[in-house]
Design an enzyme around this catalytic site. Sequence first.
Site, mmCIF file in Angstrom:
data_model
loop_
_atom_site.group_PDB
_atom_site.id
_atom_site.type_symbol
_atom_site.label_atom_id
_atom_site.label_comp_id
_atom_site.label_asym_id
_atom_site.label_seq_id
_atom_site.Cartn_x
_atom_site.Cartn_y
_atom_site.Cartn_z
ATOM 1 N N HIS A 95 -17.030 18.399 -53.704
ATOM 2 C CA HIS A 95 -16.955 19.635 -54.499
ATOM 3 C C HIS A 95 -16.348 20.752 -53.633
ATOM 4 C CE1 HIS A 95 -18.626 23.346 -56.318
ATOM 5 N NE2 HIS A 95 -18.543 22.681 -57.455
ATOM 6 N N PRO A 96 -15.731 21.770 -54.247
ATOM 7 C CA PRO A 96 -15.110 22.840 -53.453
ATOM 8 C C PRO A 96 -16.055 23.591 -52.519
ATOM 9 C CG PRO A 96 -14.257 22.884 -55.680
ATOM 10 C CD PRO A 96 -15.357 21.859 -55.669
ATOM 11 N N ARG A 97 -17.374 23.580 -52.767
ATOM 12 C CA ARG A 97 -18.311 24.227 -51.854
ATOM 13 C C ARG A 97 -18.575 23.388 -50.608
ATOM 14 N NH1 ARG A 97 -22.439 27.751 -52.914
ATOM 15 N NH2 ARG A 97 -22.863 27.392 -50.701
ATOM 16 N N LYS A 98 -18.104 22.159 -50.586
ATOM 17 C CA LYS A 98 -18.391 21.277 -49.466
ATOM 18 C C LYS A 98 -17.350 21.447 -48.356
ATOM 19 C CE LYS A 98 -21.914 19.637 -51.707
ATOM 20 N NZ LYS A 98 -21.883 20.442 -52.926
ATOM 21 N N VAL A 99 -17.670 20.889 -47.195
ATOM 22 C CA VAL A 99 -16.806 21.029 -46.028
ATOM 23 C C VAL A 99 -15.464 20.336 -46.236
ATOM 24 C CG1 VAL A 99 -16.612 20.396 -43.576
ATOM 25 C CG2 VAL A 99 -18.763 21.326 -44.464
#
Length: 386
Positions: free
Chosen positions: A182-186
């Site tokens: 997901h875009p919040r992940k590294v």
Amino acid sequence: MIPIAKPLLGEEEAEAAREAVLSGWVSQGPQVAAFEADFAAIVGARHACAVSNCTTALHLALLAVGVGPGDEVITVSHSFIAGANSIRQCGAVPVFVDIDADTFNIDPKAIADAATDRTRAIMVVHQMGMPCDMAAVLNVARDLGVPVIEDAACGIGSEILFDGAWRKIGRPMGDIVCFSFHPRKVLTTGEGGMLTTESDAYDANFRLWRQHGMSVSDRARHSSATVIFEDYPVRGYNYRMTDIQAAVGRQQLRRLSHVIARRRALAERYRAALRGMNGVTPPHEPDWARSNWQSYCVWLAEDLDQVSVMQAMLNAGIATRRGIMNMHQEEAQADVPRPHALTRSEAARDHCVLLPLYVQMTNAEQDEVISALDAAIQTSRVRRAG
């Protein structure tokens, strides 16, 4: 506005996606296979299987270890709601246990007390990228004789000292590890997920189930010099990753070492600045863990109001988030029995704040966050005193 997070995407990812589009093969294909091989090599796993997201990865992992209707899965409530949803998609029941307040991860001492004759698996979460105490978890799991699934949605790039050596999260210590992109992940592919395992049988099942239970993959059919008819021996799902996403993911993997180094440097700057700030406690990293610092979560003193601190920072142009949600406090999981105390989980949600942290963050921006947090704490105390 200083955002809570920002994906690191550039021309390399754009060009990789363009090439995949123009190749004519945009669904699961050669780029997915290459991404899986690259990912497995980086984390040190025998197998890596790409899927549409981490929720579907968790679902397949639970099915692979035999979780079914009426079974129980011991896990934390203090995590994203996808964990409980995936358990319930199997017809099973999540059994929530409390966290360790220092690491925000499952308290290994709570697992044995929660076990029953219906316990079929343990699902641990490497919360916000901080590795769980896997040695302690596995000692309990061995005594119970149940498999361990690692929810490493946030864990790519983190490391743990295990059996006397540092190893990447993703080289399974339990049975199966699940990741999110997901875009919040590294590491991000927009959406997407990955399962890693040492088991040939588990990996074969993942590959069968993710594509409708089809006995022959698209790649095998298209590369065959003879006519092949597939069949469908089991019920499956449409959990495939696209080649466009995988092409982006391969470029993201090339950035990973730089990304982790910068995130760890920013986390160290936070720690140095916040350890002397009255009213806030920075997160703890055990000696046996190296976090990727997917999120930087601080404890607020009990005399501070979480919402007023967050609002003051928002007014200063800085985005924050409250502590990690608890699934048992959401209406969707309100019918799950709660026989075990979850006091530390509830305190973490209500007394913690996530601060901005992303690779592109400058030292000046981080200093602005630190100053705004200090000012927000003072403002909150004045309002409470008034």
